[in-house]
Design a protein around this motif. Structure first.
Motif, PDB file in Angstrom:
ATOM      1  N   GLU A  92       6.620  13.946  -4.078  1.00 13.83           N
ATOM      2  CA  GLU A  92       6.371  13.641  -2.686  1.00 13.83           C
ATOM      3  C   GLU A  92       7.565  12.853  -2.168  1.00 13.83           C
ATOM      4  OE1 GLU A  92       2.638  11.639  -2.281  1.00 13.83           O
ATOM      5  OE2 GLU A  92       1.471  13.385  -2.941  1.00 13.83           O
ATOM      6  N   PRO A  93       7.818  12.860  -0.844  1.00 17.23           N
ATOM      7  CA  PRO A  93       8.994  12.157  -0.326  1.00 17.23           C
ATOM      8  C   PRO A  93       9.089  10.704  -0.770  1.00 17.23           C
ATOM      9  CG  PRO A  93       8.060  13.558   1.377  1.00 17.23           C
ATOM     10  CD  PRO A  93       7.101  13.609   0.216  1.00 17.23           C
ATOM     11  N   ALA A  94       7.969  10.003  -0.817  1.00 20.82           N
ATOM     12  CA  ALA A  94       8.011   8.588  -1.196  1.00 20.82           C
ATOM     13  C   ALA A  94       8.438   8.394  -2.646  1.00 20.82           C
ATOM     14  CB  ALA A  94       6.653   7.940  -0.958  1.00 20.82           C
ATOM     15  N   ASP A  95       8.249   9.412  -3.484  1.00 25.83           N
ATOM     16  CA  ASP A  95       8.691   9.309  -4.875  1.00 25.83           C
ATOM     17  C   ASP A  95      10.205   9.169  -4.957  1.00 25.83           C
ATOM     18  OD1 ASP A  95       6.031   9.816  -5.527  1.00 25.83           O
ATOM     19  OD2 ASP A  95       6.393  11.942  -5.949  1.00 25.83           O
ATOM     20  N   LEU A  96      10.888   9.833  -4.068  1.00 30.97           N
ATOM     21  CA  LEU A  96      12.344   9.915  -4.148  1.00 30.97           C
ATOM     22  C   LEU A  96      13.056   8.907  -3.267  1.00 30.97           C
ATOM     23  CD1 LEU A  96      12.621  13.803  -4.007  1.00 30.97           C
ATOM     24  CD2 LEU A  96      12.205  12.324  -5.984  1.00 30.97           C
ATOM     25  N   PHE A  97      12.406   8.507  -2.165  1.00 27.13           N
ATOM     26  CA  PHE A  97      13.084   7.640  -1.210  1.00 27.13           C
ATOM     27  C   PHE A  97      12.262   6.415  -0.828  1.00 27.13           C
ATOM     28  CE2 PHE A  97      14.272  12.126  -0.382  1.00 27.13           C
ATOM     29  CZ  PHE A  97      15.593  12.060  -0.789  1.00 27.13           C
ATOM     30  N   GLY A  98      11.195   6.129  -1.559  1.00 30.30           N
ATOM     31  CA  GLY A  98      10.349   4.987  -1.261  1.00 30.30           C
ATOM     32  C   GLY A  98      10.984   3.666  -1.656  1.00 30.30           C
ATOM     33  N   ASP A  99      10.410   2.569  -1.144  1.00 31.13           N
ATOM     34  CA  ASP A  99      11.008   1.249  -1.365  1.00 31.13           C
ATOM     35  C   ASP A  99      10.394   0.494  -2.538  1.00 31.13           C
ATOM     36  OD1 ASP A  99       8.542   0.654  -0.313  1.00 31.13           O
ATOM     37  OD2 ASP A  99       9.281  -0.451   1.425  1.00 31.13           O
ATOM     38  N   ALA A 100       9.538   1.151  -3.346  1.00 29.72           N
ATOM     39  CA  ALA A 100       8.927   0.479  -4.491  1.00 29.72           C
ATOM     40  C   ALA A 100       9.083   1.327  -5.752  1.00 29.72           C
ATOM     41  CB  ALA A 100       7.457   0.195  -4.212  1.00 29.72           C
ATOM     42  N   PRO A 101      10.313   1.602  -6.180  1.00 35.48           N
ATOM     43  CA  PRO A 101      10.525   2.488  -7.335  1.00 35.48           C
ATOM     44  C   PRO A 101       9.953   1.927  -8.635  1.00 35.48           C
ATOM     45  CG  PRO A 101      12.575   1.415  -6.692  1.00 35.48           C
ATOM     46  CD  PRO A 101      11.590   1.138  -5.604  1.00 35.48           C
ATOM     47  N   GLY A 102       9.811   0.619  -8.727  1.00 37.66           N
ATOM     48  CA  GLY A 102       9.292   0.027  -9.946  1.00 37.66           C
ATOM     49  C   GLY A 102       7.856   0.400 -10.249  1.00 37.66           C
ATOM     50  N   ARG A 103       7.113   0.840  -9.239  1.00 38.26           N
ATOM     51  CA  ARG A 103       5.713   1.227  -9.438  1.00 38.26           C
ATOM     52  C   ARG A 103       5.538   2.742  -9.489  1.00 38.26           C
ATOM     53  NH1 ARG A 103       5.043  -2.991  -5.502  1.00 38.26           N
ATOM     54  NH2 ARG A 103       4.598  -1.490  -3.840  1.00 38.26           N
ATOM     55  N   LEU A 104       6.651   3.459  -9.555  1.00 39.75           N
ATOM     56  CA  LEU A 104       6.586   4.914  -9.389  1.00 39.75           C
ATOM     57  C   LEU A 104       5.909   5.618 -10.562  1.00 39.75           C
ATOM     58  CD1 LEU A 104       7.312   7.281  -7.590  1.00 39.75           C
ATOM     59  CD2 LEU A 104       9.559   7.370  -8.688  1.00 39.75           C
ATOM     60  N   TRP A 105       6.206   5.220 -11.798  1.00 40.33           N
ATOM     61  CA  TRP A 105       5.644   5.923 -12.954  1.00 40.33           C
ATOM     62  C   TRP A 105       4.121   5.948 -12.882  1.00 40.33           C
ATOM     63  CZ3 TRP A 105       2.477   4.902 -17.171  1.00 40.33           C
ATOM     64  CH2 TRP A 105       2.537   5.814 -18.230  1.00 40.33           C
ATOM     65  N   ARG A 106       3.519   4.788 -12.691  1.00 42.24           N
ATOM     66  CA  ARG A 106       2.063   4.731 -12.609  1.00 42.24           C
ATOM     67  C   ARG A 106       1.550   5.423 -11.342  1.00 42.24           C
ATOM     68  NH1 ARG A 106       0.213   1.510 -16.624  1.00 42.24           N
ATOM     69  NH2 ARG A 106       1.652  -0.067 -17.441  1.00 42.24           N
ATOM     70  N   GLY A 107       2.275   5.262 -10.241  1.00 44.74           N
ATOM     71  CA  GLY A 107       1.828   5.844  -8.980  1.00 44.74           C
ATOM     72  C   GLY A 107       1.784   7.360  -9.004  1.00 44.74           C
ATOM     73  N   VAL A 108       2.806   7.978  -9.583  1.00 45.07           N
ATOM     74  CA  VAL A 108       2.842   9.436  -9.667  1.00 45.07           C
ATOM     75  C   VAL A 108       1.688   9.950 -10.511  1.00 45.07           C
ATOM     76  CG1 VAL A 108       4.129  11.405 -10.566  1.00 45.07           C
ATOM     77  CG2 VAL A 108       5.314   9.656  -9.239  1.00 45.07           C
ATOM     78  N   LEU A 109       1.435   9.309 -11.642  1.00 42.75           N
ATOM     79  CA  LEU A 109       0.349   9.756 -12.518  1.00 42.75           C
ATOM     80  C   LEU A 109      -1.019   9.496 -11.895  1.00 42.75           C
ATOM     81  CD1 LEU A 109       1.678   8.637 -16.009  1.00 42.75           C
ATOM     82  CD2 LEU A 109       1.571  10.950 -15.090  1.00 42.75           C
ATOM     83  N   ARG A 110      -1.155   8.383 -11.206  1.00 41.04           N
ATOM     84  CA  ARG A 110      -2.457   8.009 -10.652  1.00 41.04           C
ATOM     85  C   ARG A 110      -2.959   9.019  -9.643  1.00 41.04           C
ATOM     86  NH1 ARG A 110      -1.138   3.120  -9.074  1.00 41.04           N
ATOM     87  NH2 ARG A 110      -1.500   2.255 -11.153  1.00 41.04           N
ATOM     88  N   ARG A 111      -2.064   9.679  -8.942  1.00 40.29           N
ATOM     89  CA  ARG A 111      -2.504  10.627  -7.922  1.00 40.29           C
ATOM     90  C   ARG A 111      -2.818  12.014  -8.485  1.00 40.29           C
ATOM     91  NH1 ARG A 111       3.250  10.771  -6.066  1.00 40.29           N
ATOM     92  NH2 ARG A 111       4.074  12.836  -6.615  1.00 40.29           N
TER      93      ARG A 111
END
Length: 206
Positions: A169-188
């Motif tokens: 998703e766009p926020a995965d690549l250009f979002g302002d919280a990359p440190g939470r991305l691993w869990r966020g991508v899996l959670r959805r």
């Protein structure tokens, strides 16, 4: 630092433009907890960038013309262990249809210096004048280095269960919280993948 775009992006076969999410089974510490966007995947190998490892080095200090144009946080990202002295810029096209996702076909013409990877995603030539490129973009991030796999290497790792493959998703690549991305991508994700997001990085906590 030199600026380069390793290889020439091809039309995606199966994986270009998708995310690799490191699984707890991955044994390579270089990629522990990473999310990788694949830029090129064909019979000659695979190329991608780690999208959740921001550095502390401001883009403005390394590539001044682009410093104010990159997405927050305005720092270089550690794209991978290969060619760390090279910079690679990832961007998404703006214009009508941008809210429909990264795969939506852009209606606007591609700006100067933009080479498509998939859908609205592409690589930007950092030698192009920013004022000619930036108005046509809605997200921009610059990576130092990249991740590479030889012929068949990534497919073997997928067979071993080292990576999950999901859509970005766009926020995965250009979002302002990359440190939470691993869990966020899996959670959805649906099913068991969402449960993996609760995995602790320290095995003693599992």
């Amino acid at each position: 630092m030199t600026t380069a775009s390793p290889g020439t992006p091809h039309q995606p076969l199966t994986l270009a433009g998708r995310l690799l999410v490191a699984t707890p089974r991955l044994g390579d510490p270089n990629f522990d907890g990473t999310v990788v966007l694949l830029l090129d995947h064909d019979e000659s190998g695979t190329l991608g960038v780690v999208v959740n490892r921001p550095s502390e080095l401001a883009v403005a200090d390394v590539i001044p013309p682009w410093g104010e144009h990159v997405s927050l946080p305005r720092v270089l990202f550690e794209g991978g262990p290969v060619a760390k002295d090279n910079a690679l810029a990832l961007a998404s096209l703006a214009g009508p249809g941008a809210d429909d996702g990264l795969d939506a076909a852009p209606e606007a013409a591609e700006p100067v210096g933009f080479r498509r990877v998939r859908g609205r995603l592409g690589l930007v030539d950092l030698d192009a004048p920013p004022e000619l490129v930036v108005p046509g973009l809605m997200g921009l991030r610059i990576f130092a280095g990249y991740a590479g796999w030889g012929p068949g290497q990534l497919l073997a790792e997928l067979d071993e269960g080292a990576w999950y493959v999901v859509d970005p998703e766009p926020a995965d690549l250009f979002g302002d919280a990359p440190g939470r991305l691993w869990r966020g991508v899996l959670r959805r994700q649906v099913g068991d993948l969402a449960l993996v997001s609760t995995h602790a990085s320290d095995p003693s906590q599992n």
